[in-house]
Scaffold this active site. Structure first.
Site, PDB file in Angstrom:
ATOM      1  N   LYS A  32       0.839  -1.212   0.000  1.00 42.48           N
ATOM      2  CA  LYS A  32       0.000   0.000   0.000  1.00 42.48           C
ATOM      3  C   LYS A  32       0.874   1.261   0.000  1.00 42.48           C
ATOM      4  CE  LYS A  32      -2.894   0.613   3.590  1.00 42.48           C
ATOM      5  NZ  LYS A  32      -2.716   1.898   4.284  1.00 42.48           N
ATOM      6  N   ARG A  37       2.838   5.970  -3.307  1.00 37.91           N
ATOM      7  CA  ARG A  37       3.986   6.775  -3.739  1.00 37.91           C
ATOM      8  C   ARG A  37       4.215   6.671  -5.241  1.00 37.91           C
ATOM      9  NH1 ARG A  37       4.245   5.607   1.524  1.00 37.91           N
ATOM     10  NH2 ARG A  37       5.555   6.806   2.951  1.00 37.91           N
ATOM     11  N   GLY A 103      -5.177   7.901   5.544  1.00 39.14           N
ATOM     12  CA  GLY A 103      -4.284   8.893   6.148  1.00 39.14           C
ATOM     13  C   GLY A 103      -3.045   9.099   5.291  1.00 39.14           C
ATOM     14  N   ARG A 131      -8.899  12.379  12.199  1.00 41.43           N
ATOM     15  CA  ARG A 131      -7.460  12.159  12.440  1.00 41.43           C
ATOM     16  C   ARG A 131      -6.661  13.458  12.331  1.00 41.43           C
ATOM     17  NH1 ARG A 131      -5.675   6.965   9.115  1.00 41.43           N
ATOM     18  NH2 ARG A 131      -3.802   7.254  10.385  1.00 41.43           N
ATOM     19  N   SER A 175       6.940   9.314  12.048  1.00 37.70           N
ATOM     20  CA  SER A 175       5.900   9.144  11.038  1.00 37.70           C
ATOM     21  C   SER A 175       6.457   9.289   9.628  1.00 37.70           C
ATOM     22  CB  SER A 175       4.777  10.174  11.251  1.00 37.70           C
ATOM     23  OG  SER A 175       3.917  10.162  10.130  1.00 37.70           O
ATOM     24  N   GLN A 177       4.631   9.251   7.093  1.00 39.24           N
ATOM     25  CA  GLN A 177       3.700  10.120   6.360  1.00 39.24           C
ATOM     26  C   GLN A 177       4.142  11.573   6.478  1.00 39.24           C
ATOM     27  OE1 GLN A 177      -0.225   9.294   7.852  1.00 39.24           O
ATOM     28  NE2 GLN A 177      -0.224   7.196   7.079  1.00 39.24           N
ATOM     29  N   ASP A 327       1.799  -1.004  11.782  1.00 40.87           N
ATOM     30  CA  ASP A 327       0.478  -1.482  11.354  1.00 40.87           C
ATOM     31  C   ASP A 327       0.207  -2.925  11.768  1.00 40.87           C
ATOM     32  OD1 ASP A 327      -0.114   0.953  10.213  1.00 40.87           O
ATOM     33  OD2 ASP A 327       0.630   0.396   8.235  1.00 40.87           O
ATOM     34  N   LYS A 354      -4.599   5.975  14.575  1.00 42.37           N
ATOM     35  CA  LYS A 354      -4.669   5.288  13.273  1.00 42.37           C
ATOM     36  C   LYS A 354      -6.120   5.319  12.776  1.00 42.37           C
ATOM     37  CE  LYS A 354      -0.384   4.377  12.804  1.00 42.37           C
ATOM     38  NZ  LYS A 354       0.364   5.088  11.755  1.00 42.37           N
ATOM     39  N   ARG A 358      -6.531   1.940  17.791  1.00 40.56           N
ATOM     40  CA  ARG A 358      -6.267   0.494  17.697  1.00 40.56           C
ATOM     41  C   ARG A 358      -5.894  -0.122  19.031  1.00 40.56           C
ATOM     42  NH1 ARG A 358      -3.251   0.274  11.801  1.00 40.56           N
ATOM     43  NH2 ARG A 358      -5.212   0.251  10.646  1.00 40.56           N
TER      44      ARG A 358
HETATM   45  C1  S3P Z   1       2.522   4.797   6.149  1.00 37.70           C
HETATM   46  C2  S3P Z   1       3.048   5.155   7.355  1.00 37.70           C
HETATM   47  C3  S3P Z   1       2.479   4.741   8.650  1.00 37.70           C
HETATM   48  C4  S3P Z   1       1.498   3.590   8.506  1.00 37.70           C
HETATM   49  C5  S3P Z   1       0.578   3.763   7.340  1.00 37.70           C
HETATM   50  C6  S3P Z   1       1.369   3.881   6.051  1.00 37.70           C
HETATM   51  C7  S3P Z   1       3.140   5.309   4.912  1.00 37.70           C
HETATM   52  O1  S3P Z   1       1.804   5.847   9.220  1.00 37.70           O
HETATM   53  O2  S3P Z   1       0.751   3.430   9.687  1.00 37.70           O
HETATM   54  O3  S3P Z   1      -0.320   2.677   7.219  1.00 37.70           O
HETATM   55  O4  S3P Z   1       2.862   4.775   3.823  1.00 37.70           O
HETATM   56  O5  S3P Z   1       3.927   6.265   5.000  1.00 37.70           O
HETATM   57  P1  S3P Z   1       2.618   6.960  10.067  1.00 37.70           P
HETATM   58  O6  S3P Z   1       3.672   7.464   9.187  1.00 37.70           O
HETATM   59  O7  S3P Z   1       1.637   8.035  10.429  1.00 37.70           O
HETATM   60  O8  S3P Z   1       3.111   6.211  11.269  1.00 37.70           O
END
Ligand code: S3P
Length: 449
Positions: A32, A37, A103, A131, A175, A177, A327, A354, A358
């Site tokens: 995913k 990306r 997210g 969130r 993170s 993200q 995750d 999340k 969770r």
């Molecule tokens: C992800 C980063 C994680 C993960 C999410 C996918 C990503 O979140 O929980 O399912 O693809 O960068 P965080 O970066 O907020 O921890």
């Protein structure tokens, strides 16, 4: 004339039932994180990006739709096979961008869009609207973007991008993200952008930026791992092969570890060391887990993972491992419920924000299934029964629309004494649309009631 009232249809539920040995091989669905990306960088690049093995889950399809709305050519050529025509930048969308449950989609797209002279409004489903987005909006505002929202830092909100300055930033939370959003914005900013992480998180953005032709420097410093890039670097479209998702592979693999007599092979699993904390933890628990046929796919190591049923022993999972398996705690907690003794999982604060809380939902669901569990602010302790004494099960678990909570409890149902029911099973399609079909192919008795 009296009208008969329409029959009230019960909300859909799935059940997981005690199953015989699970046997077989399956291909892990596309990762995913890498799928999001690939679409994003393809849209930011100039020229054609072809993607094979793209995860066609709801979350990723939302990102594909967003890239189309932001001006890229996005075409599906066949199962998992997509072509993106990037125009070297994003343009103002005509309508609101709905990121659904994702997210990752929302935060990465906010970062990418912030670099361009555009205004865009973002929303999402009820979970995503709850969130925190401040973690990306704050650094993006320091770079020069602005935003306005109705509910503090939550979606829906409108972002105004363009004319960014580079930023030197150390996110307070681990993170990927947040790191990725800042790097994507930094690509369009004047000067250099540097993100320093005290705990390294998944590095797919850094790796993929390089494969699209950008220079990205990574250095270990006293403050942590510093990722640095210069703004104004063009990206060139690339062929991308998406490896299989270890976070999805985790469900059939743990199912095999806890269902007597099972042996399951999941092929093509991404083995990036920043993603394999669960496998390390399961091995510490004594799991019969073997990785072979290790090779390289799209610049990442992948392999085939074989799981065989056997005794598991409770362990202490250190807080500094959390980022590499963030995750995977729902399915680890399920394995822990079937292990001998206590499993203590620490450093889980991020699990509270999340797709659901969770930590709270796993604690409650396990307790309802007769498992001894203790919930701390950032900690979860699960005490499993002895082998031969599976958890009781027999509960209807509220998932709050969280795909990983649903899949975790369905897997527990395969070994529990009594069936386990989960609500909102449709949400499984956000990350693993073929979960039910593939699990049934292994001999698992799960599906709609
Ligand atoms: C992800 C980063 C994680 C993960 C999410 C996918 C990503 O979140 O929980 O399912 O693809 O960068 P965080 O970066 O907020 O921890």
């Amino acid at each position: 004339m009296a009208h008969a009232s329409a029959p009230q249809s019960a909300p859909p539920q799935w059940r997981g039932l005690r199953s015989g040995p699970l046997r077989g091989r399956l291909q892990a669905p596309g990762d995913k994180s890498v799928s999001h990306r690939a679409l994003l960088l393809g849209a930011l690049a100039e020229g054609v990006t072809t993607i094979t093995g793209l995860l066609e889950g709801e979350d990723v399809l939302r990102t594909a739709g967003a890239m189309r709305a932001l001006g890229a050519g996005v075409e599906r050529l066949g199962q998992g096979h997509w072509r993106i025509l990037g125009r070297g930048g994003l343009s103002e969308p005509a309508d609101v961008i709905d990121c659904g449950n994702s997210g990752t989609g929302a935060r990465l797209i906010l970062g990418a869009a912030a670099g361009f002279d555009l205004t865009a409004t973002f929303t999402g489903d009820i979970s995503l609207r709850g969130r925190p987005m401040g973690r990306v909006l704050k650094p993006l505002a320091l770079m020069g973007a602005s935003w306005i929202g109705r509910a503090g830092d939550r979606l829906p909100l409108s972002l105004r991008g363009g004319k960014l300055m580079g930023l030197d930033y150390a996110p307070p939370e681990p993170s990927a993200q947040v790191k990725s959003a800042i790097l994507l914005a930094g690509l369009q900013a004047r000067g250099e952008t540097c993100v320093t992480e005290t705990t390294p998180t998944r590095d797919h953005t850094e790796r993929m930026l390089r494969s699209f032709g950008a220079e990205v420097e990574v250095a270990e410093t006293l403050r942590g791992r510093a990722v640095r890039l210069r703004g104004g670097q063009p990206l060139r479209g690339q062929p991308i092969e998406v490896p299989g998702d270890p976070s999805s592979a985790a469900f059939p693999l743990v199912a095999a570890l806890i269902t007597p007599g099972s042996q399951v092979v999941v092929e093509n699993v991404l083995l990036n060391p920043l993603r394999t904390g669960l496998f390390e933890t399961l091995k510490n628990m004594g799991a019969d887990l073997v990785v072979d046929n290790v090779r390289e796919v799209g610049g990442e190591a992948v392999g085939d993972v074989t799981a065989r049923y056997g005794d598991l022993q409770g362990v202490e999972v250190p807080a500094d491992r959390a980022a590499s398996m963030i995750d995977e705690y729902p399915i680890l907690a399920v394995a822990a419920a079937c292990a001998r003794g206590r499993t203590v999982m620490r450093g889980l604060g991020e699990l509270r924000v999340k797709e659901s809380d969770r930590l709270g939902l796993m604690a409650r669901g396990l307790a309802d299934c007769g498992v001894e569990v203790e919930e701390g602010a950032e900690e979860l302790t699960v005490t499993g029964g002895n082998r031969g004494r599976s958890p009781r099960g027999g509960a209807g678990v509220l998932t709050h629309g969280d795909h990983r909570i649903a899949m975790g409890f369905l897997v527990l149902g395969l070994t529990a004494e009594e069936p386990i029911l989960v609500d909102q099973p449709d949400m499984i399609a956000t990350s693993f649309p073929t979960f039910g079909e593939l699990m049934r192919g292994l001999g698992a008795d799960l599906g709609p009631i």
